[in-house]
Design a protein around this motif. Structure first.
Motif, PDB file in Angstrom:
ATOM      1  N   LEU A 278      47.939  43.477  26.282  1.00 45.38           N
ATOM      2  CA  LEU A 278      47.603  42.797  27.532  1.00 45.38           C
ATOM      3  C   LEU A 278      46.995  43.771  28.546  1.00 45.38           C
ATOM      4  O   LEU A 278      46.085  43.398  29.305  1.00 45.38           O
ATOM      5  N   THR A 279      47.471  45.012  28.559  1.00 46.39           N
ATOM      6  CA  THR A 279      46.897  46.022  29.447  1.00 46.39           C
ATOM      7  C   THR A 279      45.415  46.216  29.143  1.00 46.39           C
ATOM      8  O   THR A 279      44.575  46.254  30.058  1.00 46.39           O
ATOM      9  N   THR A 280      45.073  46.308  27.862  1.00 47.31           N
ATOM     10  CA  THR A 280      43.675  46.452  27.459  1.00 47.31           C
ATOM     11  C   THR A 280      42.844  45.247  27.909  1.00 47.31           C
ATOM     12  O   THR A 280      41.769  45.397  28.498  1.00 47.31           O
ATOM     13  N   LEU A 281      43.362  44.044  27.661  1.00 49.46           N
ATOM     14  CA  LEU A 281      42.609  42.827  27.966  1.00 49.46           C
ATOM     15  C   LEU A 281      42.364  42.652  29.466  1.00 49.46           C
ATOM     16  O   LEU A 281      41.261  42.292  29.889  1.00 49.46           O
ATOM     17  N   PHE A 282      43.391  42.927  30.288  1.00 51.38           N
ATOM     18  CA  PHE A 282      43.222  42.785  31.742  1.00 51.38           C
ATOM     19  C   PHE A 282      42.360  43.916  32.320  1.00 51.38           C
ATOM     20  O   PHE A 282      41.687  43.721  33.332  1.00 51.38           O
ATOM     21  N   ALA A 283      42.401  45.088  31.686  1.00 51.93           N
ATOM     22  CA  ALA A 283      41.697  46.250  32.244  1.00 51.93           C
ATOM     23  C   ALA A 283      40.214  46.287  31.884  1.00 51.93           C
ATOM     24  O   ALA A 283      39.427  46.925  32.590  1.00 51.93           O
ATOM     25  N   ILE A 284      39.812  45.629  30.803  1.00 55.60           N
ATOM     26  CA  ILE A 284      38.401  45.680  30.387  1.00 55.60           C
ATOM     27  C   ILE A 284      37.463  45.208  31.505  1.00 55.60           C
ATOM     28  O   ILE A 284      36.523  45.931  31.873  1.00 55.60           O
ATOM     29  N   PRO A 285      37.660  44.015  32.100  1.00 52.20           N
ATOM     30  CA  PRO A 285      36.739  43.619  33.187  1.00 52.20           C
ATOM     31  C   PRO A 285      36.838  44.510  34.414  1.00 52.20           C
ATOM     32  O   PRO A 285      35.852  44.677  35.146  1.00 52.20           O
ATOM     33  N   TYR A 286      38.019  45.117  34.642  1.00 50.19           N
ATOM     34  CA  TYR A 286      38.157  46.043  35.769  1.00 50.19           C
ATOM     35  C   TYR A 286      37.257  47.259  35.563  1.00 50.19           C
ATOM     36  O   TYR A 286      36.498  47.649  36.464  1.00 50.19           O
ATOM     37  N   PHE A 287      37.331  47.864  34.382  1.00 51.98           N
ATOM     38  CA  PHE A 287      36.547  49.082  34.141  1.00 51.98           C
ATOM     39  C   PHE A 287      35.061  48.776  33.969  1.00 51.98           C
ATOM     40  O   PHE A 287      34.217  49.622  34.281  1.00 51.98           O
ATOM     41  N   ILE A 288      34.739  47.590  33.473  1.00 55.68           N
ATOM     42  CA  ILE A 288      33.337  47.173  33.441  1.00 55.68           C
ATOM     43  C   ILE A 288      32.792  47.098  34.868  1.00 55.68           C
ATOM     44  O   ILE A 288      31.694  47.579  35.158  1.00 55.68           O
ATOM     45  N   THR A 289      33.587  46.516  35.761  1.00 56.43           N
ATOM     46  CA  THR A 289      33.168  46.414  37.157  1.00 56.43           C
ATOM     47  C   THR A 289      33.060  47.790  37.800  1.00 56.43           C
ATOM     48  O   THR A 289      32.093  48.075  38.530  1.00 56.43           O
ATOM     49  N   GLN A 290      34.037  48.648  37.543  1.00 59.50           N
ATOM     50  CA  GLN A 290      34.014  49.999  38.103  1.00 59.50           C
ATOM     51  C   GLN A 290      32.753  50.750  37.674  1.00 59.50           C
ATOM     52  O   GLN A 290      32.134  51.460  38.476  1.00 59.50           O
ATOM     53  N   ALA A 291      32.361  50.577  36.417  1.00 62.83           N
ATOM     54  CA  ALA A 291      31.224  51.327  35.888  1.00 62.83           C
ATOM     55  C   ALA A 291      29.872  50.708  36.242  1.00 62.83           C
ATOM     56  O   ALA A 291      28.885  51.423  36.419  1.00 62.83           O
ATOM     57  N   ASP A 292      29.828  49.384  36.356  1.00 63.11           N
ATOM     58  CA  ASP A 292      28.518  48.713  36.368  1.00 63.11           C
ATOM     59  C   ASP A 292      28.217  47.836  37.573  1.00 63.11           C
ATOM     60  O   ASP A 292      27.123  47.254  37.639  1.00 63.11           O
ATOM     61  N   ILE A 293      29.126  47.696  38.513  1.00 61.20           N
ATOM     62  CA  ILE A 293      28.867  46.733  39.592  1.00 61.20           C
ATOM     63  C   ILE A 293      27.649  47.122  40.440  1.00 61.20           C
ATOM     64  O   ILE A 293      26.882  46.265  40.869  1.00 61.20           O
TER      65      ILE A 293
END
Length: 390
Positions: A214-229
């Motif tokens: 669950l940590t991986t699943l919830f964190a993927i969109p967070y780190f995508i946003t951090q890297a690419d927003i």
């Protein structure tokens, strides 16, 4: 009626401060390292390797750190981790070439792994087990504030004084972390039970496996946003103050963590899961349709309600699901889930960006929602029962 004793002792406050400093040091470096590597002569490919090697190394070192944490003093390992971070960052400042930069990145990464695992476990050791949720809430807040403030500072000071001089601030933060833990009285020596059989090396704490997923699943969109927003906003030609996104996230998170601090130890996992799941779906949708600053601010607030809440709940749940003598392994299993998201989230976003129009960039992330639901329903009894392990 006796007054409730505060969990925020001198030792707890010092460990939280130290966690802020080492995370601040790491996050101050991250926005600069790619450009710095190229400035030192690295190709785009090699610069990418230098950026990613820290997260990749972390995935392999997590279980080692977890096993060590359950066998040695949390202070000793945190001290070693802090020194390694300091050596790595000072190395960045004086490195003559990109090849040496890769070596110092590995040293920094090793220290980062030790500190994240050891200091989480150390803090849990310092508070009564029935208050682990509240403690992890504020520990996560310290990390979140560092992750929001450090990148903003690094970008601003780099533009004024350059790469090497900016990295000195990261070295100062690492030094402050090492100094802070010298004043912690309880060094959190490992708990050794009588007649306990010799422990074998374990890669993960199996009770914590659903937490890691669950940590991986919830964190993927967070780190995508951090890297690419920033790139996402540029590609869509949006007139929004994207630099404020993570600042808004940090402010809302601060309000949430302070307001809900007592409930993290009394409310079952499922309640937090549904709040976070709905909030995650909402902020992904808002980022997909974002046209103005109002929608951006709502998305940032949604991320704080989604990822910001579940991060601390998952962290405390991991510690509660594991036996006391395997708290380090539980912590490393939680962080392994985070490492996977941090490493592969930006890679996934790169693939999405290369094969789909930008309007689908965030919509695709919604596929994670049913997967989260599946994991929760498979392990909901274990996850909801964690609160009974106080």
């Amino acid at each position: 009626m006796t007054e409730k004793k505060s969990i925020y002792t001198k030792d707890v406050i010092l460990v939280m401060a130290a966690s802020f400093f080492f995370m601040f040091s790491t996050m101050l470096v991250n926005p600069l390292i790619n450009g710095y590597a190229k400035n030192l002569g690295a190709s785009s490919v090699f610069a990418g390797i230098i950026v990613g090697i820290m997260s990749i190394a972390a995935m392999f070192l997590r279980s080692v750190a977890g096993n060590l944490t359950d066998k040695f003093s949390k202070y000793r390992l945190s001290f070693i981790g802090g020194i390694l971070i300091l050596i790595g960052v000072v190395g960045y400042v004086f490195t003559p070439s990109s090849g040496w930069l890769l070596l110092f990145r590995l040293i920094n990464g090793t220290g980062y792994v030790l500190c994240t695992v050891c200091m989480t476990t150390w803090l849990a050791f310092l508070v009564p087990r029935e208050h682990v949720g509240e403690a992890m809430g504020f520990y996560g807040l310290m990390n979140a504030l560092a992750m929001a403030l450090a990148p903003a500072l690094s970008i601003n000071i780099y533009q004024k004084i350059g790469y090497r001089e900016s990295l000195i601030a990261a070295a100062i933060a690492a030094l402050l972390m090492v100094i802070s833990i010298q004043f912690v009285g309880n060094h959190a020596e490992p708990i050794v039970k009588k007649n306990q059989p010799e422990k074998h090396f374990k890669i993960i704490q199996m009770n914590v496996l659903p937490v890691a997923i669950l940590t991986t699943l919830f964190a993927i969109p967070y780190f995508i946003t951090q890297a690419d927003i920033v790139t996402y906003v540029e590609q869509k030609h949006l007139s929004v103050a994207v630099g404020s996104y993570f600042l808004i996230y940090a402010v809302v998170l601060l309000i949430i963590r302070i307001g809900l601090k007592r409930y993290f130890d009394t409310v079952r996992f499922g309640v937090w899961f549904w709040i976070s799941l709905i909030s995650t779906a909402a902020y992904i949708c808002l980022l997909a349709i974002m046209q103005n600053n109002g929608e951006m601010a709502l998305a940032a607030a949604g991320m704080a309600m989604g990822y910001g809440i579940i991060y601390s709940v998952l962290q405390s749940t991991a510690l509660l699901l594991a036996p006391v003598e395997e708290q380090g392994l539980a912590s490393s299993t939680f962080y392994l889930g985070l490492d996977i998201a941090m490493s592969f989230g930006p890679m996934i976003s790169g693939v999405i960006d290369s094969i789909l129009p930008v309007k689908w960039f965030y919509v695709v992330d919604l596929v994670l929602i049913p997967v989260m639901l599946l994991v929760y329903f498979v392990w909901r009894k274990r996850l909801n029962g964690a609160i009974d392990h106080h």
